[in-house]
Design an enzyme around this catalytic site. Structure first.
Site, mmCIF file in Angstrom:
data_model
loop_
_atom_site.group_PDB
_atom_site.id
_atom_site.type_symbol
_atom_site.label_atom_id
_atom_site.label_comp_id
_atom_site.label_asym_id
_atom_site.label_seq_id
_atom_site.Cartn_x
_atom_site.Cartn_y
_atom_site.Cartn_z
ATOM 1 N N PHE A 152 13.324 -7.285 -4.403
ATOM 2 C CA PHE A 152 12.512 -8.345 -5.022
ATOM 3 C C PHE A 152 11.523 -8.879 -3.990
ATOM 4 O O PHE A 152 11.496 -10.060 -3.663
ATOM 5 C CB PHE A 152 13.436 -9.449 -5.533
ATOM 6 N N GLY A 153 10.707 -7.934 -3.475
ATOM 7 C CA GLY A 153 9.638 -8.318 -2.547
ATOM 8 C C GLY A 153 8.347 -8.480 -3.327
ATOM 9 O O GLY A 153 8.350 -8.925 -4.482
ATOM 10 N N ARG A 154 7.252 -8.071 -2.712
ATOM 11 C CA ARG A 154 5.931 -8.273 -3.349
ATOM 12 C C ARG A 154 5.859 -7.591 -4.718
ATOM 13 O O ARG A 154 5.538 -8.229 -5.725
ATOM 14 C CB ARG A 154 4.832 -7.726 -2.426
ATOM 15 N N ILE A 155 6.131 -6.278 -4.760
ATOM 16 C CA ILE A 155 5.962 -5.545 -6.027
ATOM 17 C C ILE A 155 7.063 -5.925 -7.022
ATOM 18 O O ILE A 155 6.798 -6.136 -8.206
ATOM 19 C CB ILE A 155 5.927 -4.018 -5.768
ATOM 20 N N ALA A 235 9.167 3.356 -6.617
ATOM 21 C CA ALA A 235 9.333 3.018 -5.192
ATOM 22 C C ALA A 235 9.217 4.302 -4.358
ATOM 23 O O ALA A 235 8.102 4.712 -4.007
ATOM 24 C CB ALA A 235 10.658 2.319 -4.984
ATOM 25 N N ARG A 236 10.344 4.932 -4.091
ATOM 26 C CA ARG A 236 10.344 6.213 -3.386
ATOM 27 C C ARG A 236 11.428 7.095 -4.013
ATOM 28 O O ARG A 236 12.525 6.610 -4.325
ATOM 29 C CB ARG A 236 10.635 6.030 -1.892
ATOM 30 N N GLU A 265 9.191 15.521 -3.249
ATOM 31 C CA GLU A 265 7.814 15.724 -3.727
ATOM 32 C C GLU A 265 7.128 16.835 -2.938
ATOM 33 O O GLU A 265 7.325 16.928 -1.731
ATOM 34 C CB GLU A 265 7.019 14.420 -3.555
ATOM 35 N N HIS A 283 3.113 10.283 -8.514
ATOM 36 C CA HIS A 283 2.981 9.310 -7.425
ATOM 37 C C HIS A 283 1.616 8.604 -7.475
ATOM 38 O O HIS A 283 0.815 8.714 -6.540
ATOM 39 C CB HIS A 283 3.195 10.002 -6.060
ATOM 40 N N ILE A 284 1.392 7.910 -8.573
ATOM 41 C CA ILE A 284 0.099 7.221 -8.760
ATOM 42 C C ILE A 284 0.278 5.709 -8.901
ATOM 43 O O ILE A 284 -0.546 5.034 -9.508
ATOM 44 C CB ILE A 284 -0.662 7.783 -9.987
ATOM 45 N N GLY A 285 1.377 5.203 -8.329
ATOM 46 C CA GLY A 285 1.659 3.768 -8.458
ATOM 47 C C GLY A 285 0.480 2.889 -8.072
ATOM 48 O O GLY A 285 0.125 1.949 -8.772
HETATM 49 P P1 NAP Z 1 8.289 -5.520 0.171
HETATM 50 O O1 NAP Z 1 7.478 -6.721 -0.181
HETATM 51 O O2 NAP Z 1 8.753 -5.353 1.588
HETATM 52 O O3 NAP Z 1 9.553 -5.493 -0.823
HETATM 53 C C1 NAP Z 1 10.673 -4.704 -0.636
HETATM 54 C C2 NAP Z 1 11.905 -5.567 -0.804
HETATM 55 O O4 NAP Z 1 13.067 -4.755 -0.712
HETATM 56 C C3 NAP Z 1 12.006 -6.643 0.282
HETATM 57 O O5 NAP Z 1 12.341 -7.885 -0.293
HETATM 58 C C4 NAP Z 1 13.122 -6.105 1.157
HETATM 59 O O6 NAP Z 1 13.839 -7.112 1.825
HETATM 60 C C5 NAP Z 1 13.986 -5.420 0.144
HETATM 61 N N1 NAP Z 1 14.924 -4.504 0.766
HETATM 62 C C6 NAP Z 1 14.775 -3.782 1.898
HETATM 63 N N2 NAP Z 1 15.877 -3.047 2.138
HETATM 64 C C7 NAP Z 1 16.740 -3.351 1.136
HETATM 65 C C8 NAP Z 1 18.058 -2.933 0.846
HETATM 66 N N3 NAP Z 1 18.711 -2.076 1.636
HETATM 67 N N4 NAP Z 1 18.652 -3.433 -0.250
HETATM 68 C C9 NAP Z 1 18.011 -4.320 -1.027
HETATM 69 N N5 NAP Z 1 16.755 -4.754 -0.798
HETATM 70 C C10 NAP Z 1 16.148 -4.270 0.274
HETATM 71 O O7 NAP Z 1 7.530 -4.206 -0.195
HETATM 72 P P2 NAP Z 1 6.542 -3.946 -1.446
HETATM 73 O O8 NAP Z 1 5.146 -4.162 -1.021
HETATM 74 O O9 NAP Z 1 7.083 -4.679 -2.623
HETATM 75 O O10 NAP Z 1 6.760 -2.368 -1.624
HETATM 76 C C11 NAP Z 1 8.041 -1.860 -1.958
HETATM 77 C C12 NAP Z 1 8.042 -0.343 -1.896
HETATM 78 O O11 NAP Z 1 7.342 0.191 -2.993
HETATM 79 C C13 NAP Z 1 7.329 0.258 -0.674
HETATM 80 O O12 NAP Z 1 8.166 0.305 0.464
HETATM 81 C C14 NAP Z 1 6.924 1.640 -1.144
HETATM 82 O O13 NAP Z 1 7.857 2.600 -0.748
HETATM 83 C C15 NAP Z 1 6.915 1.505 -2.657
HETATM 84 N N6 NAP Z 1 5.567 1.713 -3.208
HETATM 85 C C16 NAP Z 1 5.342 2.787 -4.020
HETATM 86 C C17 NAP Z 1 4.087 2.993 -4.543
HETATM 87 C C18 NAP Z 1 3.803 4.165 -5.446
HETATM 88 O O14 NAP Z 1 2.705 4.698 -5.419
HETATM 89 N N7 NAP Z 1 4.729 4.560 -6.281
HETATM 90 C C19 NAP Z 1 3.039 2.116 -4.253
HETATM 91 C C20 NAP Z 1 3.309 1.034 -3.435
HETATM 92 C C21 NAP Z 1 4.583 0.840 -2.905
HETATM 93 P P3 NAP Z 1 13.376 -7.471 3.344
HETATM 94 O O15 NAP Z 1 11.969 -7.973 3.261
HETATM 95 O O16 NAP Z 1 14.360 -8.491 3.749
HETATM 96 O O17 NAP Z 1 13.465 -6.185 4.124
#
Ligand code: NAP
Length: 322
Positions: A152-155, A235-236, A265, A283-285
């Site tokens: 529950f971060g940014r996205i 996510a991934r 992938e 992978h077009i998120g």
């Molecule tokens: P973010 O703001 O860092 O959010 C990720 C959240 O997950 C954070 O709150 C983090 O906590 C939490 N987290 C980390 N490790 C964890 C665990 N083991 N168990 C539970 N929660 C955990 O990142 P975001 O900007 O939302 O992006 C999230 C992910 O989306 C990226 O890392 C990327 O891989 C993926 N993404 C995919 C696409 C796509 O094209 N499909 C595009 C953009 C992003 P902490 O902050 O405390 O570590």
């Protein structure tokens, strides 16, 4: 100073770099091989990394001049950032600018699989639509249901805000629980992961790929999901055990899945391609013209700061020399 860019990017951000630096862009339609990358990074000061894998075997062979690897993406699991730090190399990413766009894509997958949009499109194109049938191609309601957001971060939070617009109950699981004020503001309830998986109608994944999140959704967790529930992964890929997901979908343990990312992938576990209750995307998120250009601007800002001797705004590691 020399900046190497491993895949074509829009001219506007590259021109900002060119004002101060020599920019070499890989002109091929594919990513450079590890050897080509090493050859380019032998005398580079900065690397704008577009999808390349930069592990210890690459980092051991790059030149001494390399100061920064600016990843074009928020997830930087393609780069061994700790190993780079040991060599004094900064690693940066591109958070924030892609948050809403990626949440839109997760939402698009969720809607598409729940309401069978892709199947319905194929049905009409195949000439099978012979007139309205009251009980043909029925889907699942989205509005009013329970969504469980993992990470529950940014996205993840941006997905949660969308869910509120659909009158949904929002549950979340994260490594760190939000403050009561933030939970109230986001109308989100914290639960442990096992509970989230069991009670949610939609499970949407938004954790980074790290050791702890690899196969976070495995056969055991999938088996506790509701048979009417859907899984969305923007996510991934390796966060989900893809073979276990295929088995769960085939065995009717869950109702469907929307996948933007895959475990290996560009390979997709073959059986998934045959299932109609899965919506697949390549992978077009973050894949809109605006957002992917903005990501390049952010990567460029990080490089310029690093080469100016400043701490880049989106530094993700702690290089020994910084
Ligand atoms: P973010 O703001 O860092 O959010 C990720 C959240 O997950 C954070 O709150 C983090 O906590 C939490 N987290 C980390 N490790 C964890 C665990 N083991 N168990 C539970 N929660 C955990 O990142 P975001 O900007 O939302 O992006 C999230 C992910 O989306 C990226 O890392 C990327 O891989 C993926 N993404 C995919 C696409 C796509 O094209 N499909 C595009 C953009 C992003 P902490 O902050 O405390 O570590």
């Amino acid at each position: 100073m020399k900046v190497y860019v491993s895949f074509w990017l829009p001219e506007a951000p590259l021109n900002v770099l060119r004002e101060k630096h020599e920019v070499i862009v890989n002109e091929k339609e594919s990513l450079p091989s590890a050897d080509e990358l090493v050859a380019q990074l032998a005398d580079a000061d900065a690397f704008l990394c577009v999808g390349s894998r930069v592990d210890s075997s690459v980092l051991d062979r790059v030149g001494d001049r390399l100061k920064v690897i600016a990843n074009w993406g928020v997830g930087y699991n393609n780069i061994d950032a700790d190993y780079a730090a040991g060599k004094g190399i900064m690693v940066t990413n591109t958070p924030d600018v892609l948050t809403e766009t990626t949440a839109d894509m997760a939402w698009a997958l969720l809607m598409a699989v729940a309401r069978r949009v892709v199947e319905a499109d194929a049905y009409v194109r195949a000439g099978q639509f012979q007139g309205f049938k009251p009980f043909a191609m029925l889907g699942s309601d989205v509005w009013g249901k329970t969504i469980g957001i993992v990470g529950f971060g940014r996205i993840g939070q941006a997905v949660g805000r969308r869910a509120l617009g659909f009158g949904m109950k929002v549950l979340y699981y994260d490594a760190v629980r939000l403050s009561p004020e933030s939970e109230k503001e986001l109308s989100a309830t914290y639960v442990d992961l096992d509970t989230l998986v069991k009670v949610s109608d939609f499970v949407s994944l938004h954790v980074p790929l790290v050791d702890d999140t690899r196969h976070l959704i495995d056969a055991a967790r999938l088996s506790t999901m509701k048979p009417t529930a859907f899984l969305v992964n923007a996510a991934r890929g390796p966060v989900v055990d893809e073979q276990a997901l295929l088995d769960a979908l085939r065995d009717g343990k869950i109702a469907g899945a929307g996948l933007d990312v895959f475990e290996r992938e560009p390979e997709v576990t073959p059986g998934l391609l045959e299932l109609s209750n899965v919506v697949l995307a390549p992978h077009i998120g973050s894949g809109t013209w605006e957002t992917r250009t903005n990501m390049a601007h952010v990567a460029v800002r990080n490089i310029i700061a690093a080469l100016d001797g400043e701490t880049p705004p989106n530094l993700v590691n702690k290089p020994s020399a910084v």
